[in-house]
Scaffold this motif. Structure first.
Motif, PDB file in Angstrom:
ATOM      1  N   ASN B 112     -33.148  19.294   9.173  1.00  0.00           N
ATOM      2  CA  ASN B 112     -34.265  19.084   8.260  1.00  0.00           C
ATOM      3  C   ASN B 112     -35.597  18.985   9.023  1.00  0.00           C
ATOM      4  N   ASP B 114     -38.601  17.601   8.509  1.00  0.00           N
ATOM      5  CA  ASP B 114     -39.296  16.320   8.687  1.00  0.00           C
ATOM      6  C   ASP B 114     -38.607  15.445   9.727  1.00  0.00           C
ATOM      7  N   GLU B 115     -37.271  15.427   9.637  1.00  0.00           N
ATOM      8  CA  GLU B 115     -36.517  14.655  10.622  1.00  0.00           C
ATOM      9  C   GLU B 115     -36.764  15.185  12.030  1.00  0.00           C
ATOM     10  N   ARG B 117     -39.331  16.806  13.174  1.00  0.00           N
ATOM     11  CA  ARG B 117     -40.686  16.484  13.602  1.00  0.00           C
ATOM     12  C   ARG B 117     -40.747  15.060  14.137  1.00  0.00           C
ATOM     13  N   GLU B 118     -40.153  14.194  13.333  1.00  0.00           N
ATOM     14  CA  GLU B 118     -40.094  12.780  13.702  1.00  0.00           C
ATOM     15  C   GLU B 118     -39.440  12.602  15.075  1.00  0.00           C
TER      16      GLU B 118
END
Lengths: 223, 245
Positions: B112, B114-115, B117-118
């Protein structure tokens, strides 16, 4: 003013203008088909020549040298006038597009190959070490870097394709040049031909300028 | 402990040049091995064989995490869990620092966005580069680039990290910052094989030091053993040459 009446006869131009416009349309669509298809074909050829197995590399090499050697006009006439003898018959547009793609594709292939070879070996190694697939390595890492090197010569190749579409007039394709010659005999006046020449130059001049701008820009960007 | 990396009778020829001669090396899980030796001794070639950036002679065998290293489908599997840091960084110049770190997990793990990126940001934070996430590699110093390259390798959550002379291309004042990052990774569970010329670093970090010369495995042992009490004459000569100048 006899010269004006002969070469720049506004009245004749006005009467034959629709013919020129339709010819221009054909020229442009043939150019777009030729440019886009020859780029895709050229990229595939380049990948085949660089990464195919031995027979593929060999065949692609022969293909590229053959189609860079044969004059486009000769190829076009062979496709249009000779192939029908073995029951292979193409329309003027298809014949012209085919000839352009076969030849321009060979040139594009060499351009892409040079571009890919200009990408440092470490980029391939880093991609492989990360476990990227071949497809992702090409799409995400190698080709975006090769594009920089490739854009100026590829634009130049496109300019040549656009110019070479004029050869299609010999296989009776109603392109800009053919329509202009047609209009000339209809009007018994060379103004349409002069008009066509001016249209060619007006379209190609900016492209030629863009090519040299790109060349200097990418040349100075190199660190 | 089980051998996580098992190299048996590794031979490699470049044409007629015999670059690796019957090299065998076993590395257990979580171990930190430093490979030292003179230039041209085959130490880089050795670790480049582990993820098959170099092909080796067919009679040789390398097994990583119970997967034999050979051409074919399993190779990408191995490469996905074996991270590598190069001497010349080899960052992707057309991608930002963040995208450099995110590319492989995005494509290979298909996680995913967003994950990812985090996670990428936290890795950049770990190597002290999070402030430069949106810059391009060429805007960074050599030391910073190498730290990004380490974060990029870590993003795949590798079980093995290979370092191929990670500080040899750096200006002297930047060597320390990169070595500090590598030290912080040692003994965190990841298996490390480090080719290096930094003897102080090797002594401090390695569980085992391997000395190679002329494409041969000469001797291996705990750092104190190799550095203070080398058995082989070639090792003694090499250490004398680099330590007494």
């Amino acid at each position: 003013m006899e010269i004006l009446d002969t070469f720049f006869n506004i009245d004749v131009l006005r009467r034959t203008w629709p013919l020129l416009v339709s010819g221009l349309g054909t020229t442009l669509s043939l150019s777009v088909v030729g440019i886009v298809a020859s780029m895709i074909w050229g990229l595939l050829l380049a990948l085949g020549r660089l990464y195919g197995n031995l027979p593929i590399r060999f065949l692609v090499g022969v293909y590229i040298d053959f189609f860079r050697s044969i004059p486009l006009l000769v190829l076009l006439i062979v496709i249009y006038y000779a192939l029908p003898f073995v029951s292979v018959k193409f329309s003027p547009f298809t014949s012209a597009a085919l000839a352009l793609i076969l030849v321009a594709g060979a040139y594009a292939a060499e351009i892409f190959r040079a571009g890919i070879l200009a990408v440092p070996k470490g980029q391939f190694e880093a991609s492989e070490a990360l476990g990227l697939s071949y497809f992702s390595m090409m799409k995400d890492v190698v080709l975006p870097q090769a594009v920089k090197v490739v854009i100026p010569p590829l634009t130049n190749n496109s300019v040549n394709v656009l110019k070479d579409t004029a050869l299609a007039s010999v296989v009776a394709m109603p392109d800009l040049l053919k329509q202009a010659t047609q209009a000339q005999s209809l009007a018994a006046n060379p103004t349409p031909l002069i008009g066509a020449a001016i249209i060619y130059v007006l379209i190609l001049w900016p492209l030629v300028v863009i090519v040299s701008r790109l060349e200097t820009r990418f040349a100075t960007e190199e660190r | 402990m089980e051998n996580f990396i098992d190299i048996k009778c590794l031979n490699k020829h470049y044409g007629h040049f015999h670059a690796l001669k019957d090299v065998s090396l076993q590395v257990s899980e979580g171990e930190v091995v430093c490979v030292i030796g003179p230039s041209g001794s085959g130490k880089s070639t050795l670790i480049r064989c582990i993820n098959m950036l170099e092909e080796f002679d067919p009679s040789s065998s390398i097994v990583v995490d119970n997967i034999p290293v050979k051409k074919g489908k399993s190779l990408r599997e191995i490469r996905a869990e074996v991270g590598m840091v190069f001497q010349s960084f080899n960052l992707f110049p057309h991608l930002t620092v963040l995208d450099n770190v995110m590319l492989a997990p995005k494509r290979v793990r298909k996680a995913n966005a967003d994950e990812l990126r985090e996670k990428a940001l936290s890795l950049l934070d770990k190597v002290g580069i999070s402030a430069q996430a949106d810059k391009y590699p060429k805007q960074l110093s050599g030391g910073q680039q190498q730290r990004v390259a380490i974060a990029r390798a870590l993003a795949m959550e590798p079980k093995v990290l290979l370092f191929d002379e990670p500080t040899s291309a750096l200006d002297p004042e930047m060597v320390g910052e990169v070595l500090d990052v590598i030290k912080s990774l040692a003994h965190t569970g990841v298996t490390m094989v480090v080719v290096t010329h930094e003897m102080g670093f090797a002594r401090q970090v390695a569980d085992r030091v391997v000395f190679m010369d002329g494409g041969e495995f000469v001797e291996a042992g705990e750092p104190a053993e190799i550095f203070d009490n080398p058995k082989e004459e070639r090792t003694q000569k090499f250490l004398q040459a680099i330590l007494n100048h």
